[in-house]
Design an enzyme around this catalytic site. Structure first.
Site, PDB file in Angstrom:
ATOM      1  N   HIS A  34       0.888  -1.167   0.000  1.00  0.00           N
ATOM      2  CA  HIS A  34       0.000   0.000   0.000  1.00  0.00           C
ATOM      3  C   HIS A  34       0.924   1.215   0.000  1.00  0.00           C
ATOM      4  CE1 HIS A  34       1.132   0.139   4.200  1.00  0.00           C
ATOM      5  NE2 HIS A  34       0.612  -1.063   4.404  1.00  0.00           N
ATOM      6  N   GLU A  35       0.321   2.399   0.069  1.00  0.00           N
ATOM      7  CA  GLU A  35       1.120   3.633  -0.027  1.00  0.00           C
ATOM      8  C   GLU A  35       2.192   3.731   1.065  1.00  0.00           C
ATOM      9  OE1 GLU A  35       1.636   6.341  -2.036  1.00  0.00           O
ATOM     10  OE2 GLU A  35       0.605   5.112  -3.506  1.00  0.00           O
ATOM     11  N   GLY A  36       1.954   3.101   2.212  1.00  0.00           N
ATOM     12  CA  GLY A  36       2.972   3.111   3.277  1.00  0.00           C
ATOM     13  C   GLY A  36       4.260   2.464   2.787  1.00  0.00           C
ATOM     14  N   HIS A  37       4.140   1.269   2.225  1.00  0.00           N
ATOM     15  CA  HIS A  37       5.315   0.588   1.680  1.00  0.00           C
ATOM     16  C   HIS A  37       5.948   1.425   0.549  1.00  0.00           C
ATOM     17  CE1 HIS A  37       2.795  -2.977   3.000  1.00  0.00           C
ATOM     18  NE2 HIS A  37       3.938  -3.242   3.609  1.00  0.00           N
ATOM     19  N   GLY A 148       8.979   1.891   8.608  1.00  0.00           N
ATOM     20  CA  GLY A 148       7.872   2.807   8.853  1.00  0.00           C
ATOM     21  C   GLY A 148       7.680   3.073  10.339  1.00  0.00           C
ATOM     22  N   SER A 186      -2.403  -0.336   6.395  1.00  0.00           N
ATOM     23  CA  SER A 186      -1.863  -1.610   6.858  1.00  0.00           C
ATOM     24  C   SER A 186      -2.330  -2.697   5.904  1.00  0.00           C
ATOM     25  CB  SER A 186      -2.367  -1.918   8.271  1.00  0.00           C
ATOM     26  OG  SER A 186      -2.167  -3.289   8.577  1.00  0.00           O
ATOM     27  N   SER A 187      -1.458  -3.671   5.688  1.00  0.00           N
ATOM     28  CA  SER A 187      -1.864  -4.813   4.864  1.00  0.00           C
ATOM     29  C   SER A 187      -3.045  -5.519   5.491  1.00  0.00           C
ATOM     30  CB  SER A 187      -0.693  -5.787   4.711  1.00  0.00           C
ATOM     31  OG  SER A 187       0.428  -5.121   4.180  1.00  0.00           O
TER      32      SER A 187
HETATM   33  P1  AMP Z   1       5.122  -4.859   6.598  1.00  0.00           P
HETATM   34  O1  AMP Z   1       5.038  -5.338   5.175  1.00  0.00           O
HETATM   35  O2  AMP Z   1       3.790  -4.672   7.236  1.00  0.00           O
HETATM   36  O3  AMP Z   1       6.096  -5.671   7.422  1.00  0.00           O
HETATM   37  O4  AMP Z   1       5.727  -3.408   6.528  1.00  0.00           O
HETATM   38  C1  AMP Z   1       6.942  -3.155   5.866  1.00  0.00           C
HETATM   39  C2  AMP Z   1       7.429  -1.785   6.238  1.00  0.00           C
HETATM   40  O5  AMP Z   1       6.454  -0.828   5.858  1.00  0.00           O
HETATM   41  C3  AMP Z   1       7.639  -1.648   7.756  1.00  0.00           C
HETATM   42  O6  AMP Z   1       8.817  -0.900   7.999  1.00  0.00           O
HETATM   43  C4  AMP Z   1       6.407  -0.902   8.176  1.00  0.00           C
HETATM   44  O7  AMP Z   1       6.599  -0.116   9.336  1.00  0.00           O
HETATM   45  C5  AMP Z   1       6.166  -0.021   6.969  1.00  0.00           C
HETATM   46  N1  AMP Z   1       4.777   0.426   6.952  1.00  0.00           N
HETATM   47  C6  AMP Z   1       3.664  -0.339   7.073  1.00  0.00           C
HETATM   48  N2  AMP Z   1       2.560   0.437   7.075  1.00  0.00           N
HETATM   49  C7  AMP Z   1       2.976   1.719   6.976  1.00  0.00           C
HETATM   50  C8  AMP Z   1       2.320   2.989   6.945  1.00  0.00           C
HETATM   51  N3  AMP Z   1       0.981   3.093   7.006  1.00  0.00           N
HETATM   52  N4  AMP Z   1       3.076   4.097   6.821  1.00  0.00           N
HETATM   53  C9  AMP Z   1       4.427   4.009   6.762  1.00  0.00           C
HETATM   54  N5  AMP Z   1       5.106   2.845   6.785  1.00  0.00           N
HETATM   55  C10 AMP Z   1       4.402   1.715   6.893  1.00  0.00           C
END
Ligand code: AMP
Length: 293
Positions: A34-37, A148, A186-187
């Site tokens: 998503h946009e966070g990643h 993140g 969030s995923s």
């Molecule tokens: P994940 O795939 O959930 O393990 O996340 C991978 C990276 O993306 C981690 O460093 C998370 O903290 C970051 N991340 C996940 N969601 C967000 C978000 N909404 N905003 C910024 N970074 C994020």
């Protein structure tokens, strides 16, 4: 962008870039982008010559009753998004490439892993995170790695590993990316049905309410937390935790006199969600500068 599955191939690609004098940025992820990643990938792109994104749903950071099997997986979509966002390499190994037979080593951080998500989920969670990220640092040898702030405790744990083990990597924490209504991306948001999706906005609203109380000058941690608690209760949410802790080392605080982390975890519908705000300490102005005449 190349999709790579083996440690040996990533090593040789990174080696070539490093020999050419390039800097290497790593973005560790579990996919379902998503946009966070994508914000992390873009930041890595802006600052490095070679951008490696790892996509690995790390089984060791999930508990036996957690959502490892249900966790969303869509590699071809992720690959397209990673490429558009500037990734050069998508490192998407199989589980036995990362944990071959006989794998026996773990990284355990004490203290800061024993509260918040470490207490709520169990010690295995940050052990799994610290071990896989340390491994990724060993495989990719990045100059910079991007995480993140959404997972604030995770960034602290990684910074501690890097400091304690003298790993030659700089950690960059990127701001939380939110939906227009404030829900942290969030995923796991795909687990939310429409009612739960609506209810999920409460988490950020609760944190905002507490931040407003802090901004108005309140320094008593219990009063600040109570402001968030009221918003959650009004929406029928009982948090797994809602705590204000030092943003340096997660020690509990009663009186806020530095940057503080207000962190929440709650089950909303079928999802377990986390969110946080950092309450920035502002020094009170004791005198106003004279006006120039
Ligand atoms: P994940 O795939 O959930 O393990 O996340 C991978 C990276 O993306 C981690 O460093 C998370 O903290 C970051 N991340 C996940 N969601 C967000 C978000 N909404 N905003 C910024 N970074 C994020």
């Amino acid at each position: 962008m190349r999709i790579i599955r083996t440690v040996a191939e990533v090593r040789s690609e990174v080696h070539a870039a490093r020999t050419a004098g390039g800097s290497i940025g790593l973005v560790p992820t579990m996919g379902a982008f998503h946009e966070g990643h994508l914000s992390l990938i873009r930041e890595a792109r802006a600052q490095n010559d070679l951008v490696v994104v790892s996509l690995f749903v790390n089984p060791t950071q999930f508990g036996p009753t957690e959502d490892l099997d249900a966790y969303p997986r869509d590699e071809s979509r992720d690959a397209a998004l990673a490429e558009q966002s500037g990734a050069d390499i998508l490192f998407a190994p199989a589980v036995d490439e990362i944990y071959p037979d006989g794998f026996a080593t773990g990284i355990h951080v004490t203290g800061i892993t024993e509260v918040l998500d470490g207490a709520a989920r169990g010690a295995f969670h940050f052990d799994g995170v610290a071990t896989v990220v340390t491994k990724l640092f060993g495989i990719v040898a990045p100059d910079v790695a991007y995480f993140g702030q959404k997972d604030a405790q995770q960034v602290m744990v990684i910074r501690r590993v890097v400091r304690d083990l003298d790993l030659p990597v700089r950690i960059v924490a990127c701001p939380i990316v939110r939906e227009p209504d404030g829900l942290a991306m969030s995923s796991r948001n795909i687990y939310l049905d429409p009612d739960a999706r609506q209810q999920a906005t409460t988490l950020n609203r609760a944190l905002d309410a507490a931040a407003a109380v802090h901004l108005a000058g309140e320094r008593d941690a219990a009063v600040i937390v109570a402001a968030a608690q009221r918003v959650l209760a009004d929406a029928g949410i009982r948090p797994e935790y809602l705590e204000l802790r030092s943003n340096d080392d997660l020690r509990p605080i009663e009186h806020v006199d530095g940057d503080a982390l207000l962190a929440v975890a709650a089950r909303v519908g079928a999802a377990r969600l986390i969110d946080n705000h950092v309450l920035k300490h502002r020094h009170v102005l004791t005198h106003r500068p004279e006006r120039e005449s």
